[in-house]
Design a protein around this motif. Structure first.
Motif, PDB file in Angstrom:
ATOM      1  N   LEU A  14       0.829  -1.209   0.000  1.00 51.47           N
ATOM      2  CA  LEU A  14       0.000   0.000   0.000  1.00 51.47           C
ATOM      3  C   LEU A  14       0.864   1.260   0.000  1.00 51.47           C
ATOM      4  O   LEU A  14       0.549   2.245  -0.685  1.00 51.47           O
ATOM      5  N   LEU A  15       1.965   1.225   0.743  1.00 52.26           N
ATOM      6  CA  LEU A  15       2.867   2.372   0.754  1.00 52.26           C
ATOM      7  C   LEU A  15       3.475   2.607  -0.624  1.00 52.26           C
ATOM      8  O   LEU A  15       3.591   3.756  -1.072  1.00 52.26           O
ATOM      9  N   TRP A  68       2.163   1.868  -3.471  1.00 53.56           N
ATOM     10  CA  TRP A  68       1.111   2.443  -4.310  1.00 53.56           C
ATOM     11  C   TRP A  68       0.848   3.906  -3.943  1.00 53.56           C
ATOM     12  O   TRP A  68       0.751   4.766  -4.823  1.00 53.56           O
ATOM     13  N   TYR A  69       0.747   4.193  -2.652  1.00 53.84           N
ATOM     14  CA  TYR A  69       0.383   5.546  -2.203  1.00 53.84           C
ATOM     15  C   TYR A  69       1.451   6.563  -2.566  1.00 53.84           C
ATOM     16  O   TYR A  69       1.142   7.679  -3.004  1.00 53.84           O
ATOM     17  N   TYR A  70       2.712   6.184  -2.384  1.00 57.00           N
ATOM     18  CA  TYR A  70       3.799   7.129  -2.641  1.00 57.00           C
ATOM     19  C   TYR A  70       4.342   7.020  -4.068  1.00 57.00           C
ATOM     20  O   TYR A  70       5.295   7.726  -4.418  1.00 57.00           O
ATOM     21  N   HIS A  71       3.763   6.142  -4.882  1.00 58.00           N
ATOM     22  CA  HIS A  71       4.210   5.962  -6.266  1.00 58.00           C
ATOM     23  C   HIS A  71       5.714   5.714  -6.325  1.00 58.00           C
ATOM     24  O   HIS A  71       6.413   6.230  -7.208  1.00 58.00           O
ATOM     25  N   ASN A  72       6.182   4.924  -5.382  1.00 52.46           N
ATOM     26  CA  ASN A  72       7.612   4.620  -5.318  1.00 52.46           C
ATOM     27  C   ASN A  72       7.829   3.201  -5.822  1.00 52.46           C
ATOM     28  O   ASN A  72       7.588   2.230  -5.116  1.00 52.46           O
ATOM     29  N   THR A  73       8.268   3.097  -7.051  1.00 52.09           N
ATOM     30  CA  THR A  73       8.527   1.779  -7.638  1.00 52.09           C
ATOM     31  C   THR A  73      10.028   1.555  -7.820  1.00 52.09           C
ATOM     32  O   THR A  73      10.459   0.864  -8.738  1.00 52.09           O
ATOM     33  N   TRP A 109       8.102   2.538   6.033  1.00 54.98           N
ATOM     34  CA  TRP A 109       7.575   3.864   5.700  1.00 54.98           C
ATOM     35  C   TRP A 109       8.702   4.857   5.456  1.00 54.98           C
ATOM     36  O   TRP A 109       8.640   5.663   4.519  1.00 54.98           O
ATOM     37  N   SER A 138       8.439   6.072   1.650  1.00 55.60           N
ATOM     38  CA  SER A 138       7.915   7.447   1.554  1.00 55.60           C
ATOM     39  C   SER A 138       8.978   8.440   1.098  1.00 55.60           C
ATOM     40  O   SER A 138       8.679   9.613   0.884  1.00 55.60           O
TER      41      SER A 138
END
Length: 228
Positions: free
Chosen positions: A38-39, A41-46, A101, A105
């Motif tokens: 979920l983190l 996805w939420y932070y768009h960190n791939t 996180w 993040s």
């Protein structure tokens, strides 16, 4: 210290005991994979680091669930109060989610001492080896004691007296190395000194009642052969 922590996570505020400590632990362990996803996805960190951290910490949580299904630790089966369960999550388990996180993040953008690919290799290797040591030690203890009570001095316990704790320390140490920030170090220092070390001292006090304890202690090490 042991009495104090037992009160905080087991008897805090008194009242009904609707759940076991294992339920609280398993909620955090099983939820880690989904929380980290979920983190991402939420932070768009791939980024590579984010996916590697998800694979390491998230998969470890699922491995723990499999372990608990196959050979549960009797120590986690005791009923705890509502306040105790909340304390266990907020005071210890929840902090492990902060590790992920910080990294995902981008609150922390670590600059590793080695090139990224080498550092990732180190962290993954440490996590995998720690998982094997922890699982093997817990399995040996669980199935051996079902057949015969007494001191376990062979297998994973031949050279070190607390291989399960060593495995856990390697696993969470690998997470801290991936994040490369002072906060995970502070959390692990609290857990390792305030909980793990106390539990190991208590365990050794219990094992000392066996006649073969003195010889076993003399030829074995606490955690790392040749070092400690």
């Amino acid at each position: 210290m042991r009495r104090f922590t037992d009160y905080l996570v087991g008897d805090f505020l008194g009242g009904p005991r609707p759940w076991t400590l294992a339920w609280v632990i398993n909620f955090q362990k099983a939820g880690t994979f989904f929380f980290l996803g979920l983190l991402i996805w939420y932070y768009h960190n791939t980024s590579t680091a984010a996916w590697i951290y998800l694979a390491m910490h998230g998969s470890y949580g699922l491995v723990w669930i499999l372990k608990d299904v196959a050979f549960p630790d009797p120590g986690w089966q005791k009923k705890v109060t509502i306040g105790g369960g909340i304390n266990a999550f907020v005071g210890v388990l929840g902090w492990y989610w902060v590790f992920g996180w910080l990294l995902i993040s981008r609150t922390v953008q670590p600059h590793y001492p080695l090139p990224d690919y080498a550092w990732y290799c180190l962290c993954i290797s440490l996590c995998m080896l720690g998982s094997v040591i922890m699982i093997a030690a817990d399995a040996q203890k669980y199935f051996t004691l079902r057949v015969k009570r007494g001191l376990i001095t062979d297998g994973m316990h031949r050279y070190i007296r607390h291989p399960n704790y060593l495995g856990e320390m390697m696993i969470y140490g690998s997470f801290a190395l991936m994040v490369w920030h002072w906060l995970p170090v502070l959390v692990l220092a609290w857990v390792w000194l305030g909980l793990f070390a106390v539990n190991m001292v208590m365990k050794e006090a219990s094992m000392s009642r066996y006649p073969e304890w003195a010889a076993y202690k003399k030829r074995s090490w606490w955690l790392v052969p040749g070092v400690l």
